[in-house]
Design a protein around this motif. Structure first.
Motif, PDB file in Angstrom:
ATOM      1  N   SER A  45       1.620   3.328   6.864  1.00 12.83           N
ATOM      2  CA  SER A  45       1.399   2.696   5.462  1.00 12.83           C
ATOM      3  C   SER A  45       1.409   1.002   5.919  1.00 12.83           C
ATOM      4  O   SER A  45      -0.117   0.898   7.188  1.00 12.83           O
ATOM      5  CB  SER A  45       3.092   1.930   6.389  1.00 12.83           C
ATOM      6  N   GLY A  46       1.242   0.375   5.183  1.00 11.90           N
ATOM      7  CA  GLY A  46       0.941  -0.966   5.367  1.00 11.90           C
ATOM      8  C   GLY A  46       0.854  -1.913   6.602  1.00 11.90           C
ATOM      9  O   GLY A  46       0.469  -2.605   7.530  1.00 11.90           O
ATOM     10  N   ALA A  47       2.128  -1.516   6.646  1.00 11.65           N
ATOM     11  CA  ALA A  47       2.699  -2.259   7.949  1.00 11.65           C
ATOM     12  C   ALA A  47       1.882  -1.991   8.859  1.00 11.65           C
ATOM     13  O   ALA A  47       2.182  -3.124  10.051  1.00 11.65           O
ATOM     14  CB  ALA A  47       4.736  -2.378   7.315  1.00 11.65           C
ATOM     15  N   PHE A  91       1.400 -11.910   2.090  1.00 10.39           N
ATOM     16  CA  PHE A  91       2.407 -10.960   2.070  1.00 10.39           C
ATOM     17  C   PHE A  91       1.912  -9.366   2.987  1.00 10.39           C
ATOM     18  O   PHE A  91       0.756  -9.400   3.165  1.00 10.39           O
ATOM     19  CB  PHE A  91       2.932 -10.238   1.385  1.00 10.39           C
ATOM     20  N   HIS A  92       2.593  -9.890   4.509  1.00  9.60           N
ATOM     21  CA  HIS A  92       2.116  -8.605   5.469  1.00  9.60           C
ATOM     22  C   HIS A  92       3.011  -7.540   6.014  1.00  9.60           C
ATOM     23  O   HIS A  92       2.391  -6.719   6.692  1.00  9.60           O
ATOM     24  CB  HIS A  92       1.166  -9.502   6.390  1.00  9.60           C
ATOM     25  N   GLY A  93       3.820  -7.362   5.018  1.00 10.33           N
ATOM     26  CA  GLY A  93       4.773  -6.085   5.665  1.00 10.33           C
ATOM     27  C   GLY A  93       6.414  -6.454   5.759  1.00 10.33           C
ATOM     28  O   GLY A  93       6.534  -7.940   6.025  1.00 10.33           O
ATOM     29  N   ASP A 138      -6.680  -8.301   5.494  1.00 11.69           N
ATOM     30  CA  ASP A 138      -4.921  -7.629   4.562  1.00 11.69           C
ATOM     31  C   ASP A 138      -5.734  -7.572   4.116  1.00 11.69           C
ATOM     32  O   ASP A 138      -5.894  -7.309   2.758  1.00 11.69           O
ATOM     33  CB  ASP A 138      -3.524  -8.248   5.051  1.00 11.69           C
ATOM     34  N   ASN A 159      -0.705  -3.041   9.986  1.00 15.16           N
ATOM     35  CA  ASN A 159      -1.511  -4.415  10.635  1.00 15.16           C
ATOM     36  C   ASN A 159      -0.331  -4.969  11.504  1.00 15.16           C
ATOM     37  O   ASN A 159      -1.301  -5.483  12.390  1.00 15.16           O
ATOM     38  CB  ASN A 159      -0.883  -5.505   9.504  1.00 15.16           C
ATOM     39  N   ILE A 202      -4.177  -4.007   1.976  1.00 15.82           N
ATOM     40  CA  ILE A 202      -4.002  -3.145   1.968  1.00 15.82           C
ATOM     41  C   ILE A 202      -3.606  -2.960   0.429  1.00 15.82           C
ATOM     42  O   ILE A 202      -3.442  -2.159   0.040  1.00 15.82           O
ATOM     43  CB  ILE A 202      -1.897  -2.911   2.400  1.00 15.82           C
ATOM     44  N   GLN A 203      -3.903  -4.316  -0.185  1.00 17.36           N
ATOM     45  CA  GLN A 203      -3.446  -4.385  -1.449  1.00 17.36           C
ATOM     46  C   GLN A 203      -4.585  -4.195  -2.360  1.00 17.36           C
ATOM     47  O   GLN A 203      -4.966  -3.666  -3.673  1.00 17.36           O
ATOM     48  CB  GLN A 203      -2.743  -5.300  -2.138  1.00 17.36           C
ATOM     49  N   GLU A 250      -5.293 -12.293   3.157  1.00 16.23           N
ATOM     50  CA  GLU A 250      -4.904 -11.366   2.337  1.00 16.23           C
ATOM     51  C   GLU A 250      -6.605 -12.168   1.098  1.00 16.23           C
ATOM     52  O   GLU A 250      -6.447 -13.253   0.586  1.00 16.23           O
ATOM     53  CB  GLU A 250      -4.549 -11.660   1.052  1.00 16.23           C
ATOM     54  N   LYS A 284      -1.506   1.001   0.394  1.00 16.10           N
ATOM     55  CA  LYS A 284      -1.769   1.509  -0.696  1.00 16.10           C
ATOM     56  C   LYS A 284      -2.795   1.906  -1.452  1.00 16.10           C
ATOM     57  O   LYS A 284      -1.922   3.762  -1.009  1.00 16.10           O
ATOM     58  CB  LYS A 284      -1.349   0.407  -1.301  1.00 16.10           C
TER      59      LYS A 284
HETATM   60  C1  LIG Z   1       1.780  -3.469   0.466  1.00 17.82           C
HETATM   61  C2  LIG Z   1       1.031  -4.484   1.297  1.00 17.82           C
HETATM   62  C3  LIG Z   1       1.937  -5.453   3.063  1.00 17.82           C
HETATM   63  C4  LIG Z   1       2.835  -3.747   3.426  1.00 17.82           C
HETATM   64  O1  LIG Z   1       2.521  -2.247   2.517  1.00 17.82           O
HETATM   65  P1  LIG Z   1       3.529  -1.319   3.244  1.00 17.82           P
HETATM   66  O2  LIG Z   1       3.003   0.112   2.873  1.00 17.82           O
HETATM   67  O3  LIG Z   1       4.950  -1.748   2.444  1.00 17.82           O
HETATM   68  O4  LIG Z   1       3.972  -1.631   4.473  1.00 17.82           O
HETATM   69  C5  LIG Z   1       1.095  -5.468   3.617  1.00 17.82           C
HETATM   70  N1  LIG Z   1      -0.076  -5.791   3.272  1.00 17.82           N
HETATM   71  C6  LIG Z   1       0.227  -6.627   1.898  1.00 17.82           C
HETATM   72  C7  LIG Z   1      -1.121  -7.037   1.465  1.00 17.82           C
HETATM   73  C8  LIG Z   1       0.697  -5.450   0.738  1.00 17.82           C
HETATM   74  O5  LIG Z   1       0.331  -5.519  -0.229  1.00 17.82           O
END
Ligand SMILES: *Cc1c(COP(=O)(O)O)cnc(C)c1O
Length: 393
Positions: free
Chosen positions: A98-100, A132-134, A218, A103, A220-221, A185, A247
């Motif tokens: 996962s993203g969290a 937003f990092h988790g 980051d 990170n 993730i998105q 981000e 993601k």
């Molecule tokens: C969604 C997101 C996260 C968290 O990811 P999860 O898979 O929900 O833990 C972290 N950072 C960014 C930029 C995100 O968009």
């Protein structure tokens, strides 16, 4: 709706049981055009045939081995991912779910890198306001939004926030005596689709390099093609020390990754980190299909073109309820004069009237966020824009 779930999500009143391409179908058979891609997860849309095939075949062969062993498919996936990120200088990776979790891994690497080289006390990680990092305690601590810092303390120490775009504030915050990393981000997703400027990220890269502070993107998105380059940092011509992905990485199967460039590639040593499900073979098989598809230059170009098409169309309306549009690839934020959430409800309610529904996200109270699947067609985009316009009217 079921009442056995904890009350964590403000769920909209619809239950899906099937998807196809850019469409979702609810349990009553009504159809909805998906401008969310499961928050940037279903990047190849729903039930993309090559993805379904790869997942099914892998599930029939091998679903899991523990990380004391390798699986052929996780090796293939890891090597393909490093190859996809070689342009950004990435050398080694750790696979997570996962993203969290990704990170968390990146923060551990930054702190250990600094500890080994400079000793104790140089552990601060600077992040941006609005980031937003988790949702874990540490990644909440890293998230620069006050409303996330209320009920779950004590939070992890050593996170400092700066306003995005302010180079002087960043220069001051990145104290080489106390700071291990700067996490950013390239385009803030959750808090409103806010791209950082080229000038700001160039300055951040320069300061981090000079002070041996790890530059942590980051993605993730923003990653996996979302902004029109495989990684958003490539679009800025920046080579971070650490990149996190999740993601869209496996197109709908849980997967995350921490990638490291030269400096940070060998920080983790045996026993420093781990994850039971990390490197899962089914996720790897899915991830391979995503990588094969999304790294193709012509496919990435299409993401940029489709995103521009949506932004240009909405701009062209000069709609009195639209005050601003921010867009990079298929990451689109539309600021409104009105609250955005009722439009999400209306987009779903629309499906009751015979017309297809439209699925959208918010990013802040008055901002709509669109993250359509990359495979959406021009005709579907036009249809979605038509639905949006009638909702706004
Ligand atoms: C969604 C997101 C996260 C968290 O990811 P999860 O898979 O929900 O833990 C972290 N950072 C960014 C930029 C995100 O968009």
């Amino acid at each position: 709706m079921s009442d056995v779930f904890m009350n964590t999500y403000g769920r909209l009143p619809v239950t899906f049981n099937r998807g196809e391409g850019a469409w979702l179908f609810d349990t009553a058979g009504k159809k909805y055009l998906d401008f969310t891609a499961g928050i940037a997860v279903n990047c190849l849309g729903h039930n993309y045939p090559p993805l379904v095939k790869a997942i099914s075949e892998q599930a029939a062969k091998l679903c899991h081995v523990c990380n004391y062993y390798l699986s052929d498919v996780s090796v293939a996936f890891a090597e393909a991912l490093i190859a996809a990120c070689a342009g950004a200088g990435m050398k080694k990776l750790f696979l997570a779910n996962s993203g969290a979790e990704a990170n968390e891994g990146a923060c551990k690497i930054a702190r250990k890198y600094s500890l080994v080289k400079y000793g104790k006390g140089r552990h601060t990680i600077v992040t941006l306001r609005g980031s937003f990092h988790g949702r874990t305690i540490t990644t909440l601590s890293a998230t620069g939004q006050e409303h996330f810092h209320k009920d779950f303390g004590p939070y992890t120490e050593g996170f400092v926030f700066v306003p995005g775009g302010d180079i002087a504030a960043l220069d001051k915050a990145l104290d080489p005596k106390t700071v291990a990393g700067f996490m950013v981000e390239a385009v803030q997703g959750e808090s409103g689709i806010t791209p950082q400027s080229q000038e700001y990220l160039d300055a951040a890269a320069k300061i981090c390099a000079e002070r041996d502070i790890l530059l942590m993107f980051d993605e993730i998105q923003t990653g996996v093609g979302r902004t029109g380059t495989f990684l958003a940092c490539e679009g800025y011509g920046i080579k971070p020390d650490l990149v996190t992905l999740a993601k869209g990485l496996a197109g709908g199967i849980p997967a995350g990754a921490v990638l490291a460039g030269e400096k940070a590639a060998d920080v983790f040593q045996r026993g420093d980190h781990g994850s039971t499900f990390g490197g899962n073979p089914v996720a790897g098989a899915a991830g391979l299909v995503v990588l094969e598809t999304v790294t193709k230059p012509e496919f990435l170009k299409e993401i940029g073109r489709k995103g521009n098409k949506i932004a240009e169309a909405i701009t062209g309306w000069k709609h009195p309820k639209v005050t601003a549009i921010r867009q990079k690839g298929l990451m689109i934020g539309v600021d409104l004069t009105i609250d955005a959430h009722p439009l999400l409800e209306a987009g779903i309610a629309q499906a009751q009237s015979g017309s297809p529904g439209l699925l959208m996200l918010t990013a802040g109270a008055k901002t709509l966020r669109f993250l359509p699947p990359f495979i959406i067609s021009d005709a579907e985009i036009d249809q979605g824009l038509g639905l949006l316009k009638s909702l706004l009217d």
